[in-house]
Design a protein around this motif. Structure first.
Motif, short mmCIF file in Angstrom:
data_model
loop_
_atom_site.label_atom_id
_atom_site.label_comp_id
_atom_site.label_asym_id
_atom_site.label_seq_id
_atom_site.Cartn_x
_atom_site.Cartn_y
_atom_site.Cartn_z
N LEU A 1 8.57 15.11 12.68
CA LEU A 1 8.82 16.54 12.86
C LEU A 1 8.47 17.01 14.27
O LEU A 1 8.38 18.21 14.53
CB LEU A 1 8.00 17.35 11.83
CG LEU A 1 8.22 17.01 10.36
CD1 LEU A 1 7.38 17.91 9.48
CD2 LEU A 1 9.68 17.12 9.97
N GLY A 2 8.28 16.07 15.19
CA GLY A 2 7.98 16.43 16.57
C GLY A 2 6.69 15.78 17.04
O GLY A 2 5.78 15.59 16.24
N THR A 3 6.60 15.46 18.33
CA THR A 3 5.47 14.68 18.82
C THR A 3 4.31 15.53 19.34
O THR A 3 3.26 15.00 19.66
CB THR A 3 5.90 13.68 19.91
OG1 THR A 3 6.60 14.41 20.92
CG2 THR A 3 6.81 12.61 19.34
N ASP A 4 4.50 16.85 19.46
CA ASP A 4 3.36 17.69 19.83
C ASP A 4 2.61 18.06 18.57
O ASP A 4 3.20 18.21 17.51
CB ASP A 4 3.84 18.97 20.53
CG ASP A 4 4.00 18.77 22.02
OD1 ASP A 4 3.61 17.68 22.50
OD2 ASP A 4 4.51 19.67 22.68
N LYS A 5 1.31 18.28 18.70
CA LYS A 5 0.49 18.61 17.54
C LYS A 5 0.99 19.88 16.82
O LYS A 5 0.85 20.02 15.61
CB LYS A 5 -0.96 18.85 17.96
CG LYS A 5 -1.64 17.65 18.56
CD LYS A 5 -2.14 16.72 17.48
CE LYS A 5 -3.01 15.64 18.09
NZ LYS A 5 -2.30 14.87 19.13
N SER A 6 1.54 20.81 17.57
CA SER A 6 1.97 22.07 16.97
C SER A 6 3.39 21.97 16.39
O SER A 6 3.82 22.86 15.66
CB SER A 6 1.91 23.19 18.01
OG SER A 6 2.66 22.81 19.14
N ASP A 7 4.13 20.92 16.72
CA ASP A 7 5.53 20.79 16.26
C ASP A 7 5.70 20.76 14.75
O ASP A 7 6.55 21.48 14.22
CB ASP A 7 6.18 19.53 16.86
CG ASP A 7 6.48 19.67 18.34
OD1 ASP A 7 6.51 20.81 18.83
OD2 ASP A 7 6.70 18.64 19.01
N PRO A 8 4.94 19.89 14.03
CA PRO A 8 5.23 19.75 12.59
C PRO A 8 5.20 21.09 11.84
O PRO A 8 6.09 21.36 11.03
CB PRO A 8 4.13 18.81 12.11
CG PRO A 8 3.79 17.99 13.30
CD PRO A 8 3.91 18.94 14.47
N ALA A 9 4.22 21.94 12.15
CA ALA A 9 4.13 23.22 11.44
C ALA A 9 5.31 24.13 11.76
O ALA A 9 5.68 24.99 10.96
CB ALA A 9 2.82 23.92 11.78
N GLU A 10 5.92 23.91 12.95
CA GLU A 10 7.06 24.74 13.33
C GLU A 10 8.39 24.18 12.83
O GLU A 10 9.40 24.87 12.83
CB GLU A 10 7.12 24.86 14.86
CG GLU A 10 6.01 25.75 15.41
CD GLU A 10 5.74 25.49 16.89
OE1 GLU A 10 6.55 24.82 17.55
OE2 GLU A 10 4.68 25.96 17.36
N ASN A 11 8.39 22.91 12.42
CA ASN A 11 9.64 22.25 12.02
C ASN A 11 9.67 21.87 10.55
O ASN A 11 10.29 20.87 10.18
CB ASN A 11 9.86 20.99 12.88
CG ASN A 11 10.09 21.35 14.34
OD1 ASN A 11 10.69 22.38 14.64
ND2 ASN A 11 9.62 20.50 15.23
N THR A 12 9.01 22.66 9.72
CA THR A 12 8.93 22.29 8.31
C THR A 12 10.30 22.28 7.63
O THR A 12 10.49 21.60 6.64
CB THR A 12 8.00 23.25 7.55
OG1 THR A 12 8.42 24.58 7.83
CG2 THR A 12 6.55 23.10 7.98
N HIS A 13 11.27 23.01 8.19
CA HIS A 13 12.62 23.03 7.60
C HIS A 13 13.31 21.68 7.67
O HIS A 13 14.31 21.45 7.02
CB HIS A 13 13.47 24.08 8.32
CG HIS A 13 13.56 23.83 9.80
ND1 HIS A 13 12.59 24.24 10.68
CD2 HIS A 13 14.48 23.16 10.53
CE1 HIS A 13 12.92 23.86 11.91
NE2 HIS A 13 14.06 23.20 11.85
#
Lengths: 222, 306
Positions: free
Chosen positions: B77-89
């Motif tokens: 869902l993304g390699t930055d720590k904040s990415d997964p929470a932003e890409n839950t879709h």
């Protein structure tokens, strides 16, 4: 276009404030707790990235000056270089203070054993003599030519900075790659100029006119 | 004289922004957590109660839910720590199926709702130590992995277990690692009472960014050993090669037990930063679970089998 002396002073003051913006935003983010779950990591990484960005901006001055003919740009270069150093020192300080909390033994071990820290530390240490010799006095004292060859250390420093970033990243090397490509372009263009000069020299059999040399000295000397 | 014509919409009829935003958030969450529909009636708000408390839980202060759900390593869902929470879709946690295959007498596929009914759900508050040098204390909800493995009846020749995470190249990160993400354990590690098949967090259904709807939690190993969003569990005779082993054989070993004495080649593992704390703390052998797990590794050279 060449700005008048008061205009240049205004430009310099504005640039000074602009260069402080990243540090200000980090400080504000820390105060407002908007730097995520691991603010210390965010601060350390961000200061490191800004060091590399300022370094590359500094290296852009000469090509920009050459292609636009705006020779006054060189008068902004010292400030940009010193900001590079200041962000680099802050980056090291966050590591020493916030990350390791003055555990000198652990820091010494890290510098010796962790290649990416070794390389980053070396880059900053190499920057130190450049920062120290940035004053007009130092330029006069060293003489333009010697000053210039000392300050060419910025090229290996840029490469070390990229390696430092590259080795730190666990797997996704997208950003290290972006910075490396820019670095290679900025160093490549200089190598190409040099090659052009050499060819001209060979073909024409004349000594190349020193294009900048005189100017460099004149610009810095008061 | 100013004659006011009545407004088309009365101010009292306008929904306050914080109310409609909360409503939208609720709908989004309800959609994302469609898993809730698979739960017994009365649990539609995605809470997983009632939960059995576990003696294996730590009493240490828990990391905030915000940190646990916004600071994630979930590269799909993304390699930055904040990415997964932003890409839950990018990941649909329902419907979900998990198959158990390989060297088992009863290979079978479980729907997530079946897994939830296999055993009483337990709350397990575990320390989590990331290979990057930070740690958290997380209240997981789940069942022992051993319970699930028993259902499939592993054969005598099975020595290892491989875990395969969900991967969809149309929505998820391409490159970086050799997808799908795979992890592995020795069978005795997989059957260890600490090894948890987690379906929740903080009493609620597992958020997408934490590996919804079902993930592994192996608290004495570095975090990356605990695969997220698992679709297959495979019992094998030979040790599998995991995604991180393929990416960096000298940096990531099969065992990856938390060990302050064996450094990662690029950074020290002696200390860690507990998320939310200012100074670092010393990392404990097996992440503080030595009493429970050290016996499994007696006689092994932990530098070689890192």
């Amino acid at each position: 276009m060449t700005p008048s002396s008061p205009q240049l002073s205004a430009i310099k003051s504005a640039l000074f404030l602009v260069c402080l913006i990243p540090a200000f935003l980090l400080w504000r983010g820390f105060e407002l707790d908007t730097l995520g779950a691991n603010p210390i990591e965010t601060i350390t990484r961000s200061l490191g990235e800004w060091t590399l960005r300022f370094l590359l901006i500094t290296l852009t001055v000469t090509p920009l000056r050459k292609y636009t003919g705006w020779h006054w740009l060189i008068r902004l270069r010292r400030m940009l270089g010193l900001f590079t150093f200041a962000y680099g020192v802050s980056h090291l300080l966050t590591y020493v203070w916030l990350d390791q909390f003055f555990d000198w033994e652990a820091i010494a071990r890290d510098i010796i054993k962790r290649p990416f820290i070794t390389v980053g530390f070396a880059a900053l240490m190499l920057m130190l003599p450049l920062a120290v010799t940035s004053s007009n006095y130092a330029i006069r004292k060293l003489g333009g030519r010697r000053w210039q060859s000392l300050h060419r250390a910025i090229y290996p420093i840029a490469i070390l900075g990229c390696v430092h970033f590259w080795w730190l990243v666990k797997k996704d090397v997208t950003w290290p790659l972006v910075y490396t490509v820019i670095t290679v372009a900025l160093l490549g263009i200089r190598a190409w100029w040099r090659e052009q000069e050499r060819r001209k020299q060979l073909a024409g059999g004349y000594l190349p006119k020193p294009k900048f040399e005189g100017k460099v000295i004149k610009i810095f000397a008061k | 004289m100013l004659i006011r014509s009545p407004a088309d919409i009365l101010p009292s009829e306008i929904t306050a922004p914080d109310v409609y935003r909360a409503r939208r958030r609720f709908i989004a969450q309800a959609g994302g957590l469609a898993l809730a529909t698979a739960l017994p009636a009365g649990h539609a708000h995605a809470a997983l109660g009632p939960l059995v408390a576990s003696p294996l839980s730590t009493a240490e202060g828990q990391t905030s839910r915000k940190a646990v759900t916004t600071y994630n390593n979930f590269y799909e869902l993304g390699t930055d720590k904040s990415d997964p929470a932003e890409n839950t879709h990018r990941l649909k946690p329902a419907p979900w199926q998990l198959r158990i295959e390989g060297l088992v007498n009863k290979p079978r596929t479980f729907g997530i709702e079946e897994i939830l009914k296999l055993a009483p759900l337990e709350e397990r508050i575990y320390r989590m130590r990331c290979v990057e040098g930070w740690s958290m204390v997380i209240p997981w909800v789940g069942i022992p992995l051993a319970t699930l493995l028993k259902q499939a009846d592993p054969q005598g020749s099975a020595k290892y277990v491989e875990f395969v995470s969900h991967y969809d190249k149309t929505t998820m990160t391409r490159g970086v690692l050799d997808w799908p993400y795979t992890e592995g354990l020795r069978l005795d590690e997989a059957r260890h009472p600490l090894t948890l098949l987690a379906v929740g967090l903080y009493g609620d259904v597992l958020p997408v960014q934490n590996g919804a709807p079902v993930r592994l939690v192996v608290p004495w190993k570095y975090g990356f050993k605990s695969g997220k969003s698992i679709v297959a569990i495979r019992l094998l005779e030979k040790q599998p090669v995991t995604a991180w082993m393929k990416a960096g054989p000298s940096e990531y070993g099969f065992y990856s037990n938390v060990n302050p004495d064996v450094d990662h080649p690029r950074w020290s593992q002696a200390t860690e930063r507990r998320i939310g704390e200012f100074t670092k703390r010393k990392t404990l052998m097996y992440n503080g679970y030595a009493d429970q797990v050290a016996a499994m590794y007696s006689g092994m050279d932990l530098r070689r089998f890192f």
